[in-house]
Design an enzyme around this catalytic site. Structure first.
Site, PDB file in Angstrom:
ATOM      1  N   ASP A  63      55.723 -84.720  42.942  1.00  0.00           N
ATOM      2  CA  ASP A  63      55.989 -83.037  42.994  1.00  0.00           C
ATOM      3  C   ASP A  63      54.671 -82.158  42.819  1.00  0.00           C
ATOM      4  O   ASP A  63      54.203 -81.327  42.761  1.00  0.00           O
ATOM      5  CB  ASP A  63      56.115 -82.253  42.181  1.00  0.00           C
ATOM      6  N   HIS A  93      61.221 -83.430  48.598  1.00  0.00           N
ATOM      7  CA  HIS A  93      59.449 -82.511  48.974  1.00  0.00           C
ATOM      8  C   HIS A  93      60.805 -81.429  49.523  1.00  0.00           C
ATOM      9  O   HIS A  93      61.284 -80.920  50.249  1.00  0.00           O
ATOM     10  CB  HIS A  93      59.682 -83.746  50.348  1.00  0.00           C
ATOM     11  N   ARG A 128      71.067-104.566  55.485  1.00  0.00           N
ATOM     12  CA  ARG A 128      70.444-103.905  56.437  1.00  0.00           C
ATOM     13  C   ARG A 128      70.627-103.210  57.572  1.00  0.00           C
ATOM     14  O   ARG A 128      71.664-102.862  57.695  1.00  0.00           O
ATOM     15  CB  ARG A 128      69.768-104.691  57.465  1.00  0.00           C
ATOM     16  N   TYR A 167      48.643 -71.057  49.228  1.00  0.00           N
ATOM     17  CA  TYR A 167      48.533 -70.419  47.865  1.00  0.00           C
ATOM     18  C   TYR A 167      49.855 -69.537  47.970  1.00  0.00           C
ATOM     19  O   TYR A 167      49.540 -68.236  47.188  1.00  0.00           O
ATOM     20  CB  TYR A 167      47.155 -68.952  48.717  1.00  0.00           C
ATOM     21  N   GLY A 168      51.176 -70.340  48.254  1.00  0.00           N
ATOM     22  CA  GLY A 168      51.775 -70.195  47.135  1.00  0.00           C
ATOM     23  C   GLY A 168      53.177 -70.540  47.873  1.00  0.00           C
ATOM     24  O   GLY A 168      52.401 -72.421  48.640  1.00  0.00           O
TER      25      GLY A 168
END
Length: 451
Positions: free
Chosen positions: A8, A38, A148, A437-438
């Protein structure tokens, strides 16, 4: 991109941003499986939590490669694809390539992983409940029964192996049929293993994926990756959860290390130099079980709409920056080319963070192999020492130490992002390439912070 914490840390945000900045044509997922989460938020408010598709998928034209040894969850891939279509991404499957050797995460692995965690009770490890670790564990125990991705194109073979997997795991948990533990959640998971028709229904449901994403050979993937242009390698989880270097047993069955990236690159003949970037937050977080010395409930005000305490992982915790854990992560990863730091807008919501520079901890067993202590203050731990690769006993001892450790904070509070970056760079001796920054790629900018 390699996470330097417990996950995270902002890998989704930076993958999306760097795909745009560097015009990447492909993102390679090189480890883990569908337990990744993500988050990518676009400036127009659209949001997606990427589990298997690369976090660059919202950028038109960017392809995803699920490389071996990624564990593939076909049913979850189809669910994720449907969600991406609601966001206007219609061609995500067309841009996806899956190595035919990738192991398949079945509903039986998922059920068994959840049952195993329920059996642990108060000693829970912290599973995501997806079954990735159980898929790897089962493959090690029953190598001839592994399913697989390429096997899915041969229905008879796939059905045979699905039945073998179900029977293997059912036998392991058959004793639960007569126990009270079979009630509630355990009962539901046990029913999955008991259902003789589940394999056929599941296989018929994932055929749609095979039609759109046929199994890819290593040669075909190599040809794709070696086209001119930028390729990003997107890691899942963080190094503090690494199967060999994390704090056992609260770890993932996956390697988060530059060597894991280099091995995948070499497998596909990718000869360009790979630059390794470490990703970290301005503050620490941990989702699920395991020790967390700097956890501070007062930081619970740092609410995140995409990270909650729901689901199998449980509580989402927040803590102050920890110099010992960061130094440990850097020591096990080796030299990095640069750092990416997210959540640098944290000081818009809190006035200050504290910087943990030591732990107060009572002496433990063979402590000389676990830590360095302050020469003047033997009660203070100043550094955690990794053991030899594969030494899980050493890693478990570190876990016990962390569980007993109390953070010692420096007297000076951190009240700005420049101050935080200055300390981080001084410790890491590595430049910060970009800071966020965000929550969106528009907030990512170059940072002039270097040792």
């Amino acid at each position: 991109m390699l996470g330097l914490g417990f996950g995270d840390c902002g890998k989704g945000l930076f993958t999306d941003a760097l795909c745009r900045r560097w015009s990447a044509h492909t993102v390679v997922r090189f480890n883990g499986g569908a337990q990744a989460g993500h988050n990518v938020v676009l400036p127009d408010g659209r949001h997606h939590t990427f589990a298997q598709f690369a976090a660059g998928t919202l950028v038109p034209g960017v392809a995803t490669v699920l490389a071996y040894p990624v564990v593939v969850h076909p049913a979850a891939l189809l669910v994720e694809y449907a969600r991406l279509r609601t966001l206007g991404v219609e061609d995500a499957l067309e841009r996806l390539k899956i190595d035919h050797r990738c192991r398949i995460n079945t509903p039986f692995h998922q059920a068994a992983g959840r049952l195993r965690e329920l059996q642990r009770g108060t000693q829970a490890h912290g599973t995501c409940g997806v079954g990735v670790g159980e898929t790897v564990r089962h493959a090690l125990c029953f190598p001839d029964h592994v399913l697989r991705y390429g096997d899915l194109a041969r229905p008879a073979l796939a059905m045979k192996r699905l039945d073998l997997i179900r029977r293997d795991l059912l036998a392991e948990f058959s004793a639960m049929a007569e126990k009270p533990a079979r009630q509630g959640l355990a009962r539901l998971e046990y029913q999955v293993l008991s259902d003789e028709g589940a394999a056929e229904r599941w296989l018929s449901g994932v055929v749609a994926l095979l039609r759109q994403v046929p199994p890819a050979s290593p040669a075909r993937i190599a040809e794709h990756l070696n086209r001119p242009g930028c390729v990003l390698f997107e890691g899942a989880q963080g190094v503090l959860l690494d199967e060999w270097r994390g704090f056992h047993p609260h770890t993932t069955w996956s390697s988060i290390h530059p060597e894991a990236v280099e091995a995948v690159a070499a497998e596909y003949g990718f000869t360009a130099r790979v630059e390794h970037l470490g990703v970290l937050r301005s503050f620490l977080t941990r989702h699920g079980e395991g020790p967390f010395p700097t956890c501070d409930s007062a930081l619970g005000l740092l609410l995140e709409p995409h990270n909650t305490s729901d689901g199998w992982q449980g509580q989402f915790r927040r803590g102050h920056p920890d110099a010992l854990l960061l130094r440990y992560a850097l020591s096990v990863l080796g030299p990095l080319d640069g750092l990416l730091v997210s959540h640098l807008d944290v000081f818009d919501r809190v006035s200050a963070l504290q910087w943990c520079d030591a732990y107060q901890a009572a002496p433990t067993g063979d402590e000389a192999n676990l830590m360095h202590r302050d020469a003047a203050r033997p009660d203070l731990v100043t550094q955690l020492l990794p053991g030899a690769p594969g030494n899980l006993a050493h890693q478990a001892a570190l876990t016990r130490l962390l569980s007993l450790a109390a953070p010692r904070y420096g007297a000076e509070l951190i009240t700005s992002s420049p101050a935080l970056l200055e300390r981080t760079v001084a410790l890491a001796k590595c430049p910060v390439w970009f800071g966020a920054y965000g929550p969106t790629y528009e907030t990512v900018r170059s940072v002039a912070a270097s040792p």
